[in-house]
Design a protein around this motif. Sequence first.
Motif, PDB file in Angstrom:
ATOM      1  N   LYS A  89      18.035  42.687   4.914  1.00  0.00           N
ATOM      2  CA  LYS A  89      16.949  42.397   3.982  1.00  0.00           C
ATOM      3  C   LYS A  89      15.912  43.515   3.910  1.00  0.00           C
ATOM      4  N   ARG A  90      15.829  44.350   4.939  1.00  0.00           N
ATOM      5  CA  ARG A  90      14.809  45.396   4.942  1.00  0.00           C
ATOM      6  C   ARG A  90      15.320  46.749   4.488  1.00  0.00           C
ATOM      7  N   LEU A  91      16.612  46.943   4.543  1.00  0.00           N
ATOM      8  CA  LEU A  91      17.146  48.261   4.194  1.00  0.00           C
ATOM      9  C   LEU A  91      18.111  48.236   3.015  1.00  0.00           C
ATOM     10  N   ILE A  92      18.692  47.089   2.698  1.00  0.00           N
ATOM     11  CA  ILE A  92      19.681  47.060   1.613  1.00  0.00           C
ATOM     12  C   ILE A  92      19.555  45.798   0.761  1.00  0.00           C
ATOM     13  N   SER A  93      18.333  45.291   0.628  1.00  0.00           N
ATOM     14  CA  SER A  93      18.169  44.016  -0.070  1.00  0.00           C
ATOM     15  C   SER A  93      17.998  44.159  -1.583  1.00  0.00           C
ATOM     16  N   ASN A  94      17.595  45.339  -2.069  1.00  0.00           N
ATOM     17  CA  ASN A  94      17.439  45.555  -3.504  1.00  0.00           C
ATOM     18  C   ASN A  94      18.631  46.344  -4.031  1.00  0.00           C
ATOM     19  N   VAL A  95      19.439  45.681  -4.825  1.00  0.00           N
ATOM     20  CA  VAL A  95      20.728  46.244  -5.226  1.00  0.00           C
ATOM     21  C   VAL A  95      20.833  46.291  -6.742  1.00  0.00           C
TER      22      VAL A  95
END
Length: 385
Positions: free
Chosen positions: A96-102
């Motif tokens: 959620k902190r490093l790859i949550s916006n896709v």
Amino acid sequence: MYFLKPNLTFQTYSSTKNFPTDWDLIASNNIFLSQDYLSILEKSAPINMVCFFIGIFEKEKLVGVSLAQYINLTNVNSLGDRDHCFKTMLKNFIFKRLISNVLIIGNNMLTGQNCYQFSSQIKVTDGILALNEAAKELKIQLRKQNHKIHLTVFKDFLKTKANLFETPNFKSYYRFNTQPNMVFPIKDSWHTIDDYISDLTKKYRDQYKRARKKADAITKRKLPLSEIEKYHKQINQLYLNVAQNAPFNTFYLAENHFEEFKSTLKDNFLFYGYFIDEELIGFNTLIKNHEDIDTYFLGYDEKHQRNKMLYLNMLYDMIGYSINKKYKRIIFARTALEIKSSVGAKPIEMIGLIKHENYFLNQLMAKSFAYFEPKIAWQERNPFQ
């Protein structure tokens, strides 16, 4: 309008109401790029998803269409509810902190090549490059809305199309393989479900008979819009029973999703309810896509699934319907690979491309992707030998 090579431009849209008039002409071979289908996503996409639509033009003439989806994974338990161990919680924390916006170029709600349709007037490689430029522009737009993209994904392409991405523009992307798309080819010699059964080996004919016997008490019927609305709460609960136990999730369907589907696609969307004494215990959905039938979302009561072999019976029902209606293939999609294989579906390997916007994290993509991708061990079956 954004300019690429001479005479080639692209335009992004946030609403299907603004589409060029000839959008459906370009999308005519794939219902999942039609204006009707995309309007459903516009009205009932998952709450953590925003859809964008891409038109590619040559000299102001529309020559390509595509779909992009921004997904925010912050509020989704992407790794499922089944395992609450420390390792899973750590994965969720990092996730959620490093790859949550896709940003996905393609459709994260489907399996298979539903990313684009191009006219014969442009080269596919030029169309792909245009989509890469569109992705860059969408990331700029999203950043202005305080959505900093972590990952960009080009989703679900046949391995035979891998050469489309062998250009410097995609050098920084990591190419990955996910679970295969399970596709059921329908033989020309099959005219009824009995023809299919007669081609099964004894072991799998016995499996068919056993499953059907287990389901004696179940009645199945096709539900019109009025009944989909009537059973709204039960349908959503049955869907969540399945979705929340999946090993990996990036979204949950909006509660009005099936109603919007039926209202918009009408006879091209089929909703089947399974009942015991008028109690809805399960459902499955199908979408007519020219010569293909695409299986869509389903739901069931876990108790009845185990006792009545409900899921397997649903697969047989889908096969019977598709044979009767003379379809060429059933797209069974991912998940439950072995049981789909046991009824005759074949694995079709798919590739995707993924890139992290942070250069250093992108260098670790191969290792990190293997860490987060669920490992599925399964044995391919052949019920016809």
